[in-house]
Design an enzyme around this catalytic site. Structure first.
Site, PDB file in Angstrom:
ATOM      1  NE  ARG A  92      -3.953   6.427  -4.902  1.00  0.00           N
ATOM      2  CZ  ARG A  92      -3.543   7.206  -5.912  1.00  0.00           C
ATOM      3  NH1 ARG A  92      -3.626   8.497  -5.813  1.00  0.00           N
ATOM      4  NH2 ARG A  92      -3.051   6.671  -7.023  1.00  0.00           N
ATOM      5  NE  ARG A 108      -2.128  12.149  -7.305  1.00  0.00           N
ATOM      6  CZ  ARG A 108      -3.437  11.995  -7.224  1.00  0.00           C
ATOM      7  NH1 ARG A 108      -4.189  12.945  -6.689  1.00  0.00           N
ATOM      8  NH2 ARG A 108      -4.013  10.921  -7.694  1.00  0.00           N
ATOM      9  N   PRO A 123       0.832  -1.203   0.000  1.00  0.00           N
ATOM     10  CG  PRO A 123       0.080  -0.966   2.206  1.00  0.00           C
ATOM     11  CD  PRO A 123       0.825  -1.906   1.293  1.00  0.00           C
ATOM     12  CB  CYS A 135       4.806  30.719 -16.688  1.00  0.00           C
ATOM     13  SG  CYS A 135       4.491  32.051 -17.794  1.00  0.00           S
ATOM     14  CD  GLU A 136       2.743  24.225 -18.412  1.00  0.00           C
ATOM     15  OE1 GLU A 136       2.540  23.358 -19.249  1.00  0.00           O
ATOM     16  OE2 GLU A 136       3.880  24.528 -18.016  1.00  0.00           O
ATOM     17  CE1 TYR A 155      -1.204  10.214 -13.115  1.00  0.00           C
ATOM     18  CE2 TYR A 155      -1.192  11.438 -11.062  1.00  0.00           C
ATOM     19  CZ  TYR A 155      -0.559  10.630 -11.966  1.00  0.00           C
ATOM     20  OH  TYR A 155       0.732  10.233 -11.723  1.00  0.00           O
TER      21      TYR A 155
HETATM   22  N1  LLP Z   1       3.410  -1.455  -5.866  1.00  0.00           N
HETATM   23  C1  LLP Z   1       3.775  -1.150  -7.128  1.00  0.00           C
HETATM   24  C2  LLP Z   1       4.593  -2.094  -7.868  1.00  0.00           C
HETATM   25  C3  LLP Z   1       3.375   0.062  -7.699  1.00  0.00           C
HETATM   26  O1  LLP Z   1       3.743   0.345  -8.937  1.00  0.00           O
HETATM   27  C4  LLP Z   1       2.604   0.977  -6.943  1.00  0.00           C
HETATM   28  C5  LLP Z   1       2.199   2.268  -7.488  1.00  0.00           C
HETATM   29  C6  LLP Z   1       2.248   0.623  -5.625  1.00  0.00           C
HETATM   30  C7  LLP Z   1       2.659  -0.597  -5.132  1.00  0.00           C
HETATM   31  C8  LLP Z   1       1.421   1.517  -4.740  1.00  0.00           C
HETATM   32  O2  LLP Z   1       0.149   1.737  -5.215  1.00  0.00           O
HETATM   33  P1  LLP Z   1      -0.890   2.580  -4.332  1.00  0.00           P
HETATM   34  O3  LLP Z   1      -1.216   1.747  -3.107  1.00  0.00           O
HETATM   35  O4  LLP Z   1      -0.240   3.853  -3.957  1.00  0.00           O
HETATM   36  O5  LLP Z   1      -2.053   2.779  -5.223  1.00  0.00           O
HETATM   37  N2  LLP Z   1       1.397   9.032  -9.287  1.00  0.00           N
HETATM   38  C9  LLP Z   1       0.096   8.367  -9.353  1.00  0.00           C
HETATM   39  C10 LLP Z   1       0.133   6.974  -8.785  1.00  0.00           C
HETATM   40  C11 LLP Z   1       1.170   6.076  -9.413  1.00  0.00           C
HETATM   41  C12 LLP Z   1       1.203   4.715  -8.808  1.00  0.00           C
HETATM   42  C13 LLP Z   1       2.413   3.970  -9.228  1.00  0.00           C
HETATM   43  N3  LLP Z   1       2.561   2.679  -8.647  1.00  0.00           N
HETATM   44  C14 LLP Z   1      -0.925   9.259  -8.633  1.00  0.00           C
HETATM   45  O6  LLP Z   1      -0.565  10.319  -8.157  1.00  0.00           O
HETATM   46  O7  LLP Z   1      -2.100   8.906  -8.561  1.00  0.00           O
END
Ligand code: LLP
Length: 434
Positions: free
Chosen positions: A296, A333, A294, A364-365, A337
């Site tokens: 996020r 973000r 985990p 500036c965007e 996204y």
């Molecule tokens: N494990 C692997 C192999 C991953 O690639 C990721 C996230 C995680 C775990 C963790 O996933 P989570 O629990 O955080 O969903 N920058 C994007 C999110 C990119 C996620 C990349 N990989 C955003 O701000 O939403």
């Protein structure tokens, strides 16, 4: 009484927004803006939820490994170490940061679809727990460097289960056409497993998959886990190798706005365990040690960002812009996204929120926005704006675009704020310039 998307937030007698009982307006005054503030106790409590749920449902040795790409700095590695979690890393830089914080590198798994030889050597020399090997060239490189160092390196293989969950296309990773991993469907997963089993200096511990991020339904996770169990059984039948570990990655969703559903992490883990146990039984294998990653969900809703309002521009019959002293450099973000956020005027918290506006950054965007067409209390220059649920993928994705300096992080522990990261200075900006 106003209700906030972050359970750490409230309103005090002055009408100011609070986090973990601390006045955010006072924090903005003391530390300046933009400022990122975290409720440390909240992070710790979610760590405990994951740890307990994994142990209770899958037995001892099944652990959560914090996906530190969501928030990487020394302080966070200390917190997760104290809570008994492992960690995932995607670069030598993250491993370096964890090491500098005294984190036990043997509790780290190293990800990435293109680790360089230098990354591999660095991680191995520090005693990395597992490489999650993404492809055949990496397998060769890990084996060769392990041979040079005279060790047998433990690895997991990244498998693409062919699951396509409903989330933003930029954060889907488990479908067959992904840049990550080895697909079961194409036969590449079996092929790399056989290759790994034949390597002298590699100990294959098991398999890894990660289907994507910000997913709210449990079904895609169950589906992926079942595909992985069937794969483990198939490999056992064909080669005699029985995986000891199965790492299911991260991806559990977080509520950024009230329209998002809530996600019960412990409940999801219990459901997964029940389905996986049945599936393992059907396939005739012993359920391996389970790992989750985990990111996020451990940190997102423990953090918020404070800005100072500069201008309020009203274009008659068209649009209102509220501009703040940060933006895409500290939070890219929305630009990437179209992420949604709950935003409040921190010094007028609890007041009527009926002013429709878009919140713009100072870069500036034109695409430098934090939110569009949201309703807040009408702000004026000097007011403090709080953007909630910015704990994940904000500081870690921040840049110096337009030569903005990265904000500081203040953590609140047991009601007391402390500075965890200083604000960058202009000197920092030119530090490496000759
Ligand atoms: N494990 C692997 C192999 C991953 O690639 C990721 C996230 C995680 C775990 C963790 O996933 P989570 O629990 O955080 O969903 N920058 C994007 C999110 C990119 C996620 C990349 N990989 C955003 O701000 O939403």
């Amino acid at each position: 009484m106003a209700e906030f998307i972050m359970e750490s937030c409230g309103v005090n007698e002055k009408g100011d927004l609070t986090i973990a009982g601390v006045d955010t307006v006072a924090l903005a005054k003391e530390y300046g803006t933009p400022l990122m503030v975290f409720d440390e106790n909240k992070i710790r409590s979610v760590c405990r939820v994951y740890k307990k749920a994994l142990e209770e449902n899958f037995g001892e040795g099944s652990i959560p490994c914090f996906a530190s790409k969501a928030l990487s700095f020394k302080g966070i590695y200390r917190i997760i170490a104290e809570e008994g979690l492992g960690s995932d890393a995607v670069s030598a830089g993250e491993i370096y940061t964890a090491k500098a914080a005294g984190f036990d590198i043997s509790k780290m798994v190293f990800h990435g679809n293109n680790k360089t030889d230098a990354d591999i050597r660095y991680a191995m020399e520090l005693g990395i727990g597992r490489f999650v090997v993404d492809g055949a060239e990496e397998l060769e490189a890990v084996n060769a460097i392990a041979a040079e160092l005279g060790i047998k390196q433990k690895i997991q293989l990244r498998i693409t289960p062919g699951i396509d969950p409903h989330t933003h296309k930029a954060i889907v990773t488990g479908s067959v056409d992904s840049k990550f991993g080895n697909a079961i469907k194409t036969g590449q997963a079996e092929k790399i497993t056989r290759l790994a089993l034949a390597k002298e200096n590699i100990e294959l511990m098991g398999f890894h998959c990660h289907i994507g991020s910000q997913i709210f339904e449990i079904d895609p996770f169950v589906e992926a886990a079942e595909v992985m169990i069937a794969f483990i059984a198939d490999i056992k039948n064909k080669t005699g190798f029985e995986a000891k570990e199965l790492n299911l990655g991260g991806g559990f969703g977080v509520r950024y706005v009230k329209e998002h559903p809530s996600f019960d992490y412990a409940g999801a883990i219990a459901t997964l365990a029940e389905k996986m146990k049945a599936s393992a039984k059907r396939c005739g294998i012993v359920l391996p040690r389970i790992m989750l990653e985990p990111g996020r969900s451990l940190v997102a809703d423990a953090g918020l960002t404070l800005y100072t309002v500069g201008s309020v521009k009203e274009i008659p019959d068209l649009k209102n812009y509220v501009s703040v002293d940060g933006g895409m450099a500290d939070n890219p973000r929305y630009a990437l996204y179209q992420s949604q956020y709950e935003i409040h005027v921190a010094n007028k918290a609890g007041e009527k929120e009926d002013y429709v506006c878009s919140v713009a950054g100072r870069c500036c965007e034109s695409g430098d926005l934090i939110a569009e067409n949201i309703k807040i209390c009408k702000p004026e220059r000097g007011d403090i704006l709080a953007v909630l649920v910015t704990g994940a993928y904000n500081y870690s994705m921040a840049s110096n675009y337009n030569r903005l300096t990265r904000p500081p992080i203040v953590m609140i522990k047991d009601g007391k704020p402390y500075l965890a990261i200083k604000r960058e200075t202009f000197e920092d900006l030119t530090r490496n310039e000759i």
